[in-house]
Design a protein around this motif. Structure first.
Motif, PDB file in Angstrom:
ATOM      1  N   CYS A   4      -7.599  28.047  28.626  1.00 18.85           N
ATOM      2  CA  CYS A   4      -7.640  28.894  27.438  1.00 18.85           C
ATOM      3  C   CYS A   4      -7.251  30.305  27.845  1.00 18.85           C
ATOM      4  CB  CYS A   4      -9.068  28.859  26.905  1.00 18.85           C
ATOM      5  SG  CYS A   4      -9.300  29.767  25.395  1.00 18.85           S
ATOM      6  N   THR A   5      -6.851  31.113  26.889  1.00 19.69           N
ATOM      7  CA  THR A   5      -6.571  32.524  27.176  1.00 19.69           C
ATOM      8  C   THR A   5      -7.435  33.387  26.269  1.00 19.69           C
ATOM      9  OG1 THR A   5      -4.845  32.710  25.510  1.00 19.69           O
ATOM     10  CG2 THR A   5      -4.142  31.991  27.708  1.00 19.69           C
ATOM     11  N   LEU A   6      -7.584  34.643  26.659  1.00 19.35           N
ATOM     12  CA  LEU A   6      -8.339  35.577  25.818  1.00 19.35           C
ATOM     13  C   LEU A   6      -7.690  35.691  24.454  1.00 19.35           C
ATOM     14  CD1 LEU A   6      -9.081  38.717  28.011  1.00 19.35           C
ATOM     15  CD2 LEU A   6     -10.697  37.034  27.107  1.00 19.35           C
ATOM     16  N   THR A   7      -6.363  35.688  24.461  1.00 17.84           N
ATOM     17  CA  THR A   7      -5.623  35.859  23.210  1.00 17.84           C
ATOM     18  C   THR A   7      -5.935  34.706  22.253  1.00 17.84           C
ATOM     19  OG1 THR A   7      -3.969  36.761  24.694  1.00 17.84           O
ATOM     20  CG2 THR A   7      -3.326  36.543  22.400  1.00 17.84           C
ATOM     21  N   GLU A   8      -6.042  33.494  22.810  1.00 16.59           N
ATOM     22  CA  GLU A   8      -6.378  32.345  21.955  1.00 16.59           C
ATOM     23  C   GLU A   8      -7.779  32.499  21.355  1.00 16.59           C
ATOM     24  OE1 GLU A   8      -3.597  29.038  24.177  1.00 16.59           O
ATOM     25  OE2 GLU A   8      -5.692  29.230  24.726  1.00 16.59           O
ATOM     26  N   LEU A   9      -8.671  33.152  22.099  1.00 17.14           N
ATOM     27  CA  LEU A   9     -10.044  33.316  21.572  1.00 17.14           C
ATOM     28  C   LEU A   9     -10.037  34.038  20.240  1.00 17.14           C
ATOM     29  CD1 LEU A   9     -12.378  34.413  24.541  1.00 17.14           C
ATOM     30  CD2 LEU A   9     -11.946  32.125  23.660  1.00 17.14           C
ATOM     31  N   HIS A  10      -9.366  35.205  20.205  1.00 16.68           N
ATOM     32  CA  HIS A  10      -9.457  35.954  18.934  1.00 16.68           C
ATOM     33  C   HIS A  10      -8.474  35.450  17.898  1.00 16.68           C
ATOM     34  CE1 HIS A  10      -6.207  38.625  20.400  1.00 16.68           C
ATOM     35  NE2 HIS A  10      -6.884  38.688  21.519  1.00 16.68           N
ATOM     36  N   ARG A  11      -7.443  34.729  18.324  1.00 12.19           N
ATOM     37  CA  ARG A  11      -6.506  34.146  17.351  1.00 12.19           C
ATOM     38  C   ARG A  11      -7.117  32.988  16.563  1.00 12.19           C
ATOM     39  NH1 ARG A  11      -2.512  36.815  17.589  1.00 12.19           N
ATOM     40  NH2 ARG A  11      -1.361  37.166  19.505  1.00 12.19           N
ATOM     41  N   ALA A  12      -8.185  32.429  17.100  1.00 11.89           N
ATOM     42  CA  ALA A  12      -8.755  31.237  16.471  1.00 11.89           C
ATOM     43  C   ALA A  12      -9.502  31.556  15.174  1.00 11.89           C
ATOM     44  CB  ALA A  12      -9.708  30.550  17.449  1.00 11.89           C
ATOM     45  N   ALA A  64     -10.949  51.296  22.236  1.00 12.33           N
ATOM     46  CA  ALA A  64     -10.858  50.773  23.600  1.00 12.33           C
ATOM     47  C   ALA A  64     -10.900  49.249  23.587  1.00 12.33           C
ATOM     48  CB  ALA A  64     -11.995  51.324  24.461  1.00 12.33           C
ATOM     49  N   ALA A  65     -11.725  48.677  22.699  1.00 14.70           N
ATOM     50  CA  ALA A  65     -11.826  47.217  22.614  1.00 14.70           C
ATOM     51  C   ALA A  65     -10.479  46.622  22.199  1.00 14.70           C
ATOM     52  CB  ALA A  65     -12.917  46.828  21.612  1.00 14.70           C
ATOM     53  N   ALA A  66      -9.879  47.182  21.142  1.00 12.51           N
ATOM     54  CA  ALA A  66      -8.601  46.648  20.647  1.00 12.51           C
ATOM     55  C   ALA A  66      -7.498  46.855  21.682  1.00 12.51           C
ATOM     56  CB  ALA A  66      -8.229  47.331  19.334  1.00 12.51           C
ATOM     57  N   ALA A  67      -7.494  48.025  22.327  1.00 10.86           N
ATOM     58  CA  ALA A  67      -6.444  48.314  23.297  1.00 10.86           C
ATOM     59  C   ALA A  67      -6.531  47.374  24.491  1.00 10.86           C
ATOM     60  CB  ALA A  67      -6.538  49.768  23.766  1.00 10.86           C
ATOM     61  N   THR A  68      -7.751  47.074  24.931  1.00  7.66           N
ATOM     62  CA  THR A  68      -7.908  46.199  26.095  1.00  7.66           C
ATOM     63  C   THR A  68      -7.370  44.807  25.785  1.00  7.66           C
ATOM     64  OG1 THR A  68      -9.849  47.467  26.697  1.00  7.66           O
ATOM     65  CG2 THR A  68      -9.582  45.347  27.803  1.00  7.66           C
ATOM     66  N   LEU A  69      -7.690  44.307  24.578  1.00  7.51           N
ATOM     67  CA  LEU A  69      -7.190  42.977  24.196  1.00  7.51           C
ATOM     68  C   LEU A  69      -5.663  43.011  24.070  1.00  7.51           C
ATOM     69  CD1 LEU A  69      -9.958  42.114  21.575  1.00  7.51           C
ATOM     70  CD2 LEU A  69      -9.646  41.012  23.810  1.00  7.51           C
ATOM     71  N   MET A 215     -15.804  37.301  20.532  1.00  6.14           N
ATOM     72  CA  MET A 215     -14.467  36.811  20.150  1.00  6.14           C
ATOM     73  C   MET A 215     -14.435  35.274  20.249  1.00  6.14           C
ATOM     74  SD  MET A 215     -12.718  39.769  19.781  1.00  6.14           S
ATOM     75  CE  MET A 215     -14.210  40.408  19.066  1.00  6.14           C
ATOM     76  N   ALA A 216     -15.124  34.736  21.258  1.00  2.00           N
ATOM     77  CA  ALA A 216     -15.135  33.277  21.450  1.00  2.00           C
ATOM     78  C   ALA A 216     -15.838  32.586  20.285  1.00  2.00           C
ATOM     79  CB  ALA A 216     -15.827  32.927  22.770  1.00  2.00           C
ATOM     80  N   ALA A 217     -16.829  33.264  19.698  1.00  2.00           N
ATOM     81  CA  ALA A 217     -17.624  32.638  18.631  1.00  2.00           C
ATOM     82  C   ALA A 217     -17.154  33.043  17.240  1.00  2.00           C
ATOM     83  CB  ALA A 217     -19.092  33.024  18.805  1.00  2.00           C
ATOM     84  N   GLY A 218     -16.207  33.977  17.165  1.00  3.02           N
ATOM     85  CA  GLY A 218     -15.790  34.472  15.848  1.00  3.02           C
ATOM     86  C   GLY A 218     -16.825  35.404  15.239  1.00  3.02           C
TER      87      GLY A 218
END
Ligand code: AMP
Length: 499
Positions: A4-12, A64-69, A215-218
């Motif tokens: 899995c990737t971090l990007t997939e976590l928040h895209r879900a 900072a949260a959005a920029a890091t992602l 992000m993993a849990a929505g």
């Protein structure tokens, strides 16, 4: 476990609330994904590649949260403490060989402190959902960034080493996404949950437990400018978080202010602590104060944070224990290298898919840390019959100042630049609230004063690393082999916690 990737976590997740600052409007996952895509596309527009390091020097908060992602979606994010001194920024930007550094529009000018050709990018927008990067006051064109792969390095963080030079810990998308999912699972996080993040987003605890797990849990994250004991109650009342994660010192500061209004309207489902030992008496007081179960976890940068945790009720919580392992396997090794029996203390080692692939360009550190696929944490402890881990000591020299890790050798090195100091040895000194603070034993000219040493250090080191206790000595006690032993030095010098 599935890659899995971090990007997939928040895209879900779709329109549900994702992140917000305390004052601002929340943005949903759809809008967060758009910000991430914009930042990632802009980095690609600047020809920044996936393996390039992009330093992030931003105050704690939703930006900072959005920029890091966003950065992690296109390159390797390297968040740095925004309070570093100039010499520290120079060191970290060079050590990372950063291609770019992201600051706020009115943030400090850092390009002169980085390697040749570093690009300073300014983050801004009229609202959280409009965030974009700017270069030389102009908008940056976007190119498609493509999706990161699970094995790509999403994040590089520095850890305090046993040498003066901090080590770079690379963490893959897989390491981080899996760790985030594991934390979300152990805490039963759902889209109904809302976290209040008070932990810094340049440290693994704030990043993975404070942000990525939601992000993993929505779930939603309310991003604060950083812990503030005076404002915390108001934040609880206004933001109505269902949980937060912090370090023990923060609980102690909150307990010192206990009795103020705000708690009765709290929506807290549980509270959590990690990064330093939670004294059982503080744990019990915290449960009474917040009227919610308290969960202690054991985390580490190299493990993408959580290694063990106490379970939520109805699972059994054991005060004084950091709980049981999960996705990351934990063992205690006896002196002969075999697993120690229950109750017998030894080296704590870990193994699993969340563990870093190894320090960057540091074969000695990797050889010392990894044995047969097991990583030595440098912590000492024992397991009980139920598999609960108790941390009882440390073989590494690092100072744990209320959860902030400090390399004593880095401090020695800075102080040895002082013309009147002959020897400087930094070490952990017990402290009532912080657990440990930074002490330094000095041999040098008689004209030296404590104030002079502290101000010399403060010009070169971020405040948390500046020694708070200075001891002028004629000799620095050595261990049995004649070698300097920082671990236990405070006891040898007869130093106790100051009032
Ligand atoms: P960091 O890489 O900053 O997360 O620091 C990791 C180190 O923090 C661990 O190796 C431990 O020494 C310490 N640590 C983390 N969690 C705990 C805990 N719950 N109790 C005691 N020490 C902890």
């Amino acid at each position: 476990m599935e890659s899995c990737t971090l990007t997939e976590l928040h895209r879900a997740h779709g329109a549900a609330e994702a992140i917000r600052s305390l004052e601002g409007h929340p943005i949903g996952y759809g809008d967060l994904n758009a910000v991430v895509d914009r930042i990632a596309g802009q980095l690609r527009g600047l020809e920044i590649a996936r393996s390039d390091r992009v330093a992030i020097v931003l105050p704690n908060g939703a930006e900072a949260a959005a920029a890091t992602l966003g950065v992690a979606a296109a390159a390797t994010a390297a968040p740095l403490n925004p309070n570093y001194t100039q010499p520290e920024f120079r060191f970290y930007l060079h050590d990372l060989d950063a291609r770019a550094v992201v600051t706020l529009a009115d943030g400090p000018d850092l390009s002169g402190l980085g390697p040749d050709g570093i690009i300073q990018l300014r983050l801004g927008g009229s609202a959280l959902g409009d965030l974009a990067l700017h270069h030389n006051r102009s908008a940056i064109p976007q190119e498609p960034a493509g999706a990161p792969e699970a094995a790509d390095i999403a994040l590089v963080l520095h850890t305090s080493g046993t040498t003066a030079r901090p080590k770079q810990v690379p963490l893959t998308h897989h390491n981080l996404a899996l760790s985030a999912r594991n934390i979300a699972a152990t805490l039963d996080l759902t889209p109904e949950d809302r976290a209040l993040n008070v932990m810094p987003l340049f440290h693994i605890h704030g990043l993975v437990a404070g942000l990525f797990a939601s992000m993993a849990a929505g779930g939603a994250v309310v991003c604060t400018p950083g812990f503030d004991a005076l404002r915390f109650n108001r934040w609880l009342t206004e933001a109505q978080p269902t949980w937060f994660t912090a370090v023990p010192t923060m609980y102690q500061l909150l307990l010192a202010r206990a009795g103020r209004a705000g708690r009765e309207r709290s929506a807290l489902r549980f509270t959590r602590s990690s990064s330093a030992a939670m004294p059982p008496v503080v744990l019990r007081a915290a449960e009474q104060l917040f009227r919610a179960p308290f969960i202690e976890s054991y985390g580490m940068t190299e493990a993408a944070h959580q290694m063990t945790t106490n379970p939520l009720p109805p699972g059994m919580r054991k005060p004084g224990s950091v709980g049981i392992d999960g996705i990351t396997e934990v063992r205690v090794l006896a002196e002969n290298g075999s697993p120690a029996s229950a109750g017998v203390a030894g080296d704590i080692v870990i193994r699993g898919e969340c563990v870093t692939p190894g320090y960057v360009a540091n074969p000695e550190a990797n050889a010392a840390a990894f044995t047969d696929g097991w990583f030595r944490t440098g912590d000492i402890g024992h397991l009980d019959e139920d598999g609960y881990l108790f941390i009882t000591g440390r073989s590494k020299e690092v100072i744990n100042r209320g959860g902030t890790k400090i390399s004593p050798r880095e401090i020695d090195e800075v102080l040895l630049d002082h013309p009147d100091i002959e020897q400087a040895v930094a070490f952990a000194v017990p402290h009532r609230w912080l657990g440990e603070e930074v002490g330094v034993a000095i041999i040098g000219s008689e004209s030296l004063t404590e104030a002079e040493i502290k101000s010399f250090a403060a010009e070169r080191l971020v405040a948390s690393r500046v020694p708070t206790r200075v001891f002028f000595v004629d000799e620095i006690p050595k261990g049995p082999t004649g070698k300097l032993q920082r671990v236990g030095l405070a006891e040898k010098l007869g130093i106790t916690a100051a009032d």
